[in-house]
Scaffold this motif. Structure first.
Motif, PDB file in Angstrom:
ATOM      1  N   ARG A  37       0.811  -1.210   0.000  1.00 19.76           N
ATOM      2  CA  ARG A  37       0.000   0.000   0.000  1.00 19.76           C
ATOM      3  C   ARG A  37       0.849   1.266   0.000  1.00 19.76           C
ATOM      4  NH1 ARG A  37      -2.326  -1.382   4.666  1.00 19.76           N
ATOM      5  NH2 ARG A  37      -1.454   0.412   5.732  1.00 19.76           N
TER       6      ARG A  37
ATOM      7  N   ARG B  37      -5.338   4.297   4.161  1.00 17.37           N
ATOM      8  CA  ARG B  37      -4.821   4.152   2.804  1.00 17.37           C
ATOM      9  C   ARG B  37      -4.453   5.484   2.168  1.00 17.37           C
ATOM     10  NH1 ARG B  37      -9.387   1.844   1.137  1.00 17.37           N
ATOM     11  NH2 ARG B  37      -9.822   3.518  -0.308  1.00 17.37           N
ATOM     12  N   VAL B  38      -5.129   6.522   2.550  1.00 20.13           N
ATOM     13  CA  VAL B  38      -4.891   7.838   1.948  1.00 20.13           C
ATOM     14  C   VAL B  38      -3.573   8.429   2.435  1.00 20.13           C
ATOM     15  CG1 VAL B  38      -5.926  10.077   1.487  1.00 20.13           C
ATOM     16  CG2 VAL B  38      -7.392   8.158   2.086  1.00 20.13           C
ATOM     17  N   THR B  79     -10.194   4.941   6.652  1.00 21.65           N
ATOM     18  CA  THR B  79     -10.356   3.797   5.728  1.00 21.65           C
ATOM     19  C   THR B  79     -10.232   2.439   6.420  1.00 21.65           C
ATOM     20  OG1 THR B  79      -8.025   3.682   5.004  1.00 21.65           O
ATOM     21  CG2 THR B  79      -9.486   5.137   3.759  1.00 21.65           C
ATOM     22  N   PRO B  80     -11.074   2.182   7.424  1.00 21.14           N
ATOM     23  CA  PRO B  80     -10.984   0.910   8.153  1.00 21.14           C
ATOM     24  C   PRO B  80     -11.468  -0.268   7.321  1.00 21.14           C
ATOM     25  CG  PRO B  80     -12.921   2.142   8.870  1.00 21.14           C
ATOM     26  CD  PRO B  80     -12.150   3.046   7.940  1.00 21.14           C
ATOM     27  N   LEU B 112     -19.445   9.147  12.309  1.00 22.64           N
ATOM     28  CA  LEU B 112     -19.695   7.828  11.718  1.00 22.64           C
ATOM     29  C   LEU B 112     -19.850   6.824  12.858  1.00 22.64           C
ATOM     30  CD1 LEU B 112     -16.880   8.278   9.088  1.00 22.64           C
ATOM     31  CD2 LEU B 112     -19.284   7.989   8.491  1.00 22.64           C
ATOM     32  N   TRP B 114     -20.265   3.469  13.507  1.00 24.94           N
ATOM     33  CA  TRP B 114     -19.473   2.249  13.715  1.00 24.94           C
ATOM     34  C   TRP B 114     -18.080   2.601  14.218  1.00 24.94           C
ATOM     35  CZ3 TRP B 114     -15.537   0.113  10.128  1.00 24.94           C
ATOM     36  CH2 TRP B 114     -15.041  -1.123  10.570  1.00 24.94           C
ATOM     37  N   ARG B 115     -17.484   3.536  13.519  1.00 23.75           N
ATOM     38  CA  ARG B 115     -16.130   3.937  13.838  1.00 23.75           C
ATOM     39  C   ARG B 115     -16.051   4.619  15.203  1.00 23.75           C
ATOM     40  NH1 ARG B 115     -13.048   6.786   8.975  1.00 23.75           N
ATOM     41  NH2 ARG B 115     -14.680   5.704   7.817  1.00 23.75           N
ATOM     42  N   ARG B 147     -18.292  16.342   9.549  1.00 25.32           N
ATOM     43  CA  ARG B 147     -18.813  15.933   8.259  1.00 25.32           C
ATOM     44  C   ARG B 147     -17.757  15.049   7.622  1.00 25.32           C
ATOM     45  NH1 ARG B 147     -20.084  19.709   2.984  1.00 25.32           N
ATOM     46  NH2 ARG B 147     -17.842  19.678   2.890  1.00 25.32           N
ATOM     47  N   GLY B 148     -17.885  13.721   7.773  1.00 27.68           N
ATOM     48  CA  GLY B 148     -16.822  12.828   7.314  1.00 27.68           C
ATOM     49  C   GLY B 148     -15.573  13.098   8.112  1.00 27.68           C
ATOM     50  N   ALA B 149     -14.471  13.368   7.428  1.00 26.70           N
ATOM     51  CA  ALA B 149     -13.224  13.663   8.113  1.00 26.70           C
ATOM     52  C   ALA B 149     -13.058  15.162   8.355  1.00 26.70           C
ATOM     53  CB  ALA B 149     -12.055  13.128   7.296  1.00 26.70           C
ATOM     54  N   ASP B 150     -14.039  15.953   7.974  1.00 24.47           N
ATOM     55  CA  ASP B 150     -13.914  17.409   8.109  1.00 24.47           C
ATOM     56  C   ASP B 150     -14.373  17.885   9.471  1.00 24.47           C
ATOM     57  OD1 ASP B 150     -13.096  17.450   5.554  1.00 24.47           O
ATOM     58  OD2 ASP B 150     -14.836  18.520   4.747  1.00 24.47           O
ATOM     59  N   THR B 199      -4.357  22.554   4.815  1.00 29.93           N
ATOM     60  CA  THR B 199      -5.701  21.959   4.891  1.00 29.93           C
ATOM     61  C   THR B 199      -6.163  21.435   3.536  1.00 29.93           C
ATOM     62  OG1 THR B 199      -6.857  24.035   4.419  1.00 29.93           O
ATOM     63  CG2 THR B 199      -6.330  23.587   6.717  1.00 29.93           C
ATOM     64  N   GLN B 200      -5.417  21.765   2.485  1.00 30.73           N
ATOM     65  CA  GLN B 200      -5.760  21.255   1.155  1.00 30.73           C
ATOM     66  C   GLN B 200      -4.872  20.087   0.746  1.00 30.73           C
ATOM     67  OE1 GLN B 200      -5.820  25.398  -0.722  1.00 30.73           O
ATOM     68  NE2 GLN B 200      -7.396  24.343  -1.888  1.00 30.73           N
ATOM     69  N   VAL B 201      -4.122  19.543   1.685  1.00 27.45           N
ATOM     70  CA  VAL B 201      -3.283  18.366   1.425  1.00 27.45           C
ATOM     71  C   VAL B 201      -3.868  17.199   2.194  1.00 27.45           C
ATOM     72  CG1 VAL B 201      -0.999  17.349   1.683  1.00 27.45           C
ATOM     73  CG2 VAL B 201      -1.218  19.776   1.123  1.00 27.45           C
ATOM     74  N   THR B 202      -4.312  16.180   1.478  1.00 34.33           N
ATOM     75  CA  THR B 202      -4.940  15.045   2.166  1.00 34.33           C
ATOM     76  C   THR B 202      -3.913  14.310   3.027  1.00 34.33           C
ATOM     77  OG1 THR B 202      -6.507  13.244   1.870  1.00 34.33           O
ATOM     78  CG2 THR B 202      -4.597  13.225   0.423  1.00 34.33           C
TER      79      THR B 202
ATOM     80  N   THR C  40      -6.080   6.817  -4.648  1.00 34.06           N
ATOM     81  CA  THR C  40      -6.781   7.396  -3.503  1.00 34.06           C
ATOM     82  C   THR C  40      -6.231   8.756  -3.105  1.00 34.06           C
ATOM     83  OG1 THR C  40      -7.134   5.156  -2.660  1.00 34.06           O
ATOM     84  CG2 THR C  40      -7.562   6.955  -1.156  1.00 34.06           C
ATOM     85  N   THR C  41      -4.944   8.817  -2.908  1.00 31.31           N
ATOM     86  CA  THR C  41      -4.338  10.053  -2.411  1.00 31.31           C
ATOM     87  C   THR C  41      -4.461  11.168  -3.441  1.00 31.31           C
ATOM     88  OG1 THR C  41      -2.791   8.718  -1.130  1.00 31.31           O
ATOM     89  CG2 THR C  41      -2.234  11.028  -1.420  1.00 31.31           C
ATOM     90  N   ASN C  45      -6.475  14.745  -3.154  1.00 34.30           N
ATOM     91  CA  ASN C  45      -5.771  16.020  -3.328  1.00 34.30           C
ATOM     92  C   ASN C  45      -6.357  16.856  -4.459  1.00 34.30           C
ATOM     93  OD1 ASN C  45      -3.958  16.044  -1.182  1.00 34.30           O
ATOM     94  ND2 ASN C  45      -2.484  14.764  -2.265  1.00 34.30           N
ATOM     95  N   LEU C  48      -9.503  18.410  -3.009  1.00 31.88           N
ATOM     96  CA  LEU C  48      -9.169  19.497  -2.078  1.00 31.88           C
ATOM     97  C   LEU C  48      -8.671  20.730  -2.819  1.00 31.88           C
ATOM     98  CD1 LEU C  48      -7.424  17.392   0.706  1.00 31.88           C
ATOM     99  CD2 LEU C  48      -9.487  18.758   1.011  1.00 31.88           C
ATOM    100  N   MET C  56     -13.185   9.500   2.160  1.00 28.46           N
ATOM    101  CA  MET C  56     -12.887   8.156   1.667  1.00 28.46           C
ATOM    102  C   MET C  56     -13.603   7.121   2.535  1.00 28.46           C
ATOM    103  SD  MET C  56     -11.056  10.055  -0.198  1.00 28.46           S
ATOM    104  CE  MET C  56     -10.304   9.889  -1.829  1.00 28.46           C
ATOM    105  N   ASP C  58     -15.445   3.971   2.706  1.00 33.61           N
ATOM    106  CA  ASP C  58     -15.695   2.858   1.790  1.00 33.61           C
ATOM    107  C   ASP C  58     -15.953   1.526   2.471  1.00 33.61           C
ATOM    108  OD1 ASP C  58     -13.129   2.435   2.633  1.00 33.61           O
ATOM    109  OD2 ASP C  58     -12.205   2.598   0.654  1.00 33.61           O
ATOM    110  N   GLU C  62     -20.293   1.503   6.688  1.00 32.62           N
ATOM    111  CA  GLU C  62     -20.629   2.927   6.725  1.00 32.62           C
ATOM    112  C   GLU C  62     -21.046   3.483   5.369  1.00 32.62           C
ATOM    113  OE1 GLU C  62     -17.335   4.096  10.218  1.00 32.62           O
ATOM    114  OE2 GLU C  62     -16.841   4.440   8.113  1.00 32.62           O
ATOM    115  N   PHE C  66     -23.534   6.808   4.620  1.00 30.52           N
ATOM    116  CA  PHE C  66     -22.794   8.010   4.249  1.00 30.52           C
ATOM    117  C   PHE C  66     -23.212   8.532   2.879  1.00 30.52           C
ATOM    118  CE2 PHE C  66     -19.166  10.745   3.364  1.00 30.52           C
ATOM    119  CZ  PHE C  66     -19.019  11.376   4.592  1.00 30.52           C
TER     120      PHE C  66
END
Lengths: 272, 272, 272
Positions: A37, B37-38, B79-80, B112, B114-115, B147-150, B199-202, C40-41, C45, C48, C56, C58, C62, C66
């Motif tokens: 990965r 994964r990201v 990304t679980p 979320l 479950w998480r 909101r998600g990861a935000d 903040t614009q870099v994942t 993904t990454t 990006n 963003l 992400m 998936d 969830e 979502f």
């Protein structure tokens, strides 16, 4: 039986490396990558920059059939999952059935018991090239391994272990390090290109393994394939380092240099 | 019982941050990363640039034993998968058995369900540092999440929630934002470095979590570890932004700056 | 029934593209991405940089819920696992229940039998946009596909197949290539921006699919959404190429350009 002391200097020439590099750029081999990965994106980008065609087909549902279509297969044991390990088993089966050459990168072998067992089983399937750092090569040959994915050994100390792997695989073994040591049953080739920043880029070694798979699709000589990939990658890294400020800017620059590297330029730069 | 209003100013000094940063660069701690994964590749590259040694050992077959060898463990819930969550459970068990410090990054907690349940269970295992954005910290403490990861909250509004987390974890909590808010049971530290492009870099926040894990291996004080990682990362980001054109060129430059950041330079630049 | 010969020129205007791009930057749509490991990454990006908000999410646990919250959903079939395919099924169910628009990127359709079956099943769920290279579009319509993820066909040769997909999906189909061909049931739009280096960046097409998902959240017209995303992405790529040395430096520069691209600048540059 091969012994390290019986190795002699290689007979590889700059012209052979240039011819193999030219073949890669002309034929655009389809390289099936089953890799970790962390290194997936970089490996695909290295293959694309070099002129090869990456295909990340790693599901057990497709891996075997695809290995019969691919020009070469890369198997890398980093970040294993149950499903990805099944995919690898299928791909290796497919590669053997169809005579597709394949590269084994036994990430973490020696240092992590479960994975070491898998790596040993794959070695018995006779990979065309085994690529790893010194600790992984020593670990795969039965010695104690490194610290996670890190090497705690020097390449020259792994040459004997590499020769033991060659006895079992019948192919070539590439040991990465400040000076890359490449062996097959008869020959030892040393390549001292590259740059220390490359060790600060994650997946840099894994991506070199992918490039070896591309090269092994373009020549019958596994040692030549390993040497061509190593030379192209590390010469490109040297040039990239001159244009970079550190490990972050190195990688984009390395991809640029790899895309621009002609067979003539490679032959002129490499020191064998 | 800790209350936000009972927090006082921190007693951290520039010299302490410099010493911790120097320890990281000297000792090269082995950081086991179980992350999404990201952010996997960026996290590994941040660790390498800083001088640490990343090991992405996350399979349930290896995670527990490896946590006994690692200097620190990073657990990130982005990304679980079923298997990665098992790997995380194993790693945390191994970390607790061996006293290895660990960092929890509860991506998506609160937003979320479950998480969130998994994150709450992990909090009870007493992570040395919890790192998240304001909404995740509030969500993990039982409030509504983002909101998600935000994040939809500001760090200052999450300090009270962070104190509730500290009561349960016994460690430090780092809330990321334009001004990073770091707390333990007694102290509040604010750090206002960084750049909006970050903040614009994942995965930029996730990679900071990995760097916190590297630092927590180098000091007994979790707040100091969180502050050192935050300061080094955001000071490097400021310098990188001056050399960049936008969020795309920021990240290679940030890695370059991180690799060049000396303890002296960090001490001179940080505003505590 | 739609026939390729019945298509007429599109009625899209530069002003419409600018309005859609402005909406994306203003509303910051939440884009749920179920995509492959390689892309993904980069996809996150790209989102963003454009001003959207990637999530992400998936896991099958969830993904469905979502999709009811997300502004749009991206489904990409690269690097499938059993679990990720379940997640995709759940997300599509959730998108249909809630009327969330979604984009299908059928990586490898036609060339890989298992995946082709999944792609065909998803087509019946009526994706708002289908995005692929010419071989994937032909393969999904029942023709023979490409070589792994590579196209061996030209976009113009896939227009007829795209029209057959439109009959089944009811939405738009975007065929990527040197000249991008976009169709819905009535109209054909051509866009010739971009740069050859883009084909040497892994996941570049997948990331464009993510951007289409962001745009489809901002307009009721799927063809307009596909055209806006394609125009913004390929105009940014052209500008980035002028500032780059090769495929490695292209991508950071493309992200920078995308972040700077105003609606006015897009309208001025695009050739419809």
């Amino acid at each position: 039986m091969t012994h390290a002391h019986a190795l002699r200097g290689h007979d590889l020439t700059r012209a052979q490396l240039a011819t193999t590099w030219d073949a890669l750029r002309t034929r655009s081999p389809l390289v099936q990558c089953l890799t970790n990965r962390v290194a997936t994106t970089l490996s695909a980008n290295v293959l694309l920059a070099a002129g090869a065609s990456p295909a990340m087909v790693d599901t057990p549902r497709e891996a075997r059939a695809f290995a019969g279509v691919a020009s070469a297969v890369l198997v890398n044991l980093g970040t294993p999952t149950e499903e990805s390990m099944q995919g690898i088993a299928e791909a290796v089966t497919g590669a053997r059935e169809s005579g597709t050459p394949w590269v084994l990168d036994p990430i973490g072998a020696g240092g992590l018991p479960w994975r070491s067992g898998i790596a040993t089983g794959l070695l018995a399937k006779r990979p065309t090239i085994v690529r790893g750092n010194a600790s992984e090569v020593i670990g795969l040959a039965g010695g104690r391994g490194g610290r996670g994915a890190d090497s705690i050994d020097h390449p020259e100390s792994a040459v004997r272990a590499a020769c033991r792997l060659v006895e079992r695989s019948g192919g070539a073994v590439a040991i990465s390090g400040a000076v890359d040591h490449l062996v097959d049953g008869r020959r030892l080739a040393l390549l001292g290109h590259g740059h220390p920043w490359l060790t600060q880029v994650t997946g840099a070694g894994c991506a070199l393994g992918a490039l070896m798979a591309a090269c092994v699709a373009c020549t019958e000589d596994p040692l030549l394939a390993a040497a061509t990939a190593t030379a192209a990658y590390t010469v490109a890294a040297e040039r990239a380092a001159e244009l970079s400020r550190g490990p972050g800017s190195l990688m984009p620059a390395l991809l640029d240099e790899l895309a621009q590297l002609t067979p003539e330029s490679l032959a002129a730069a490499v020191q064998l």
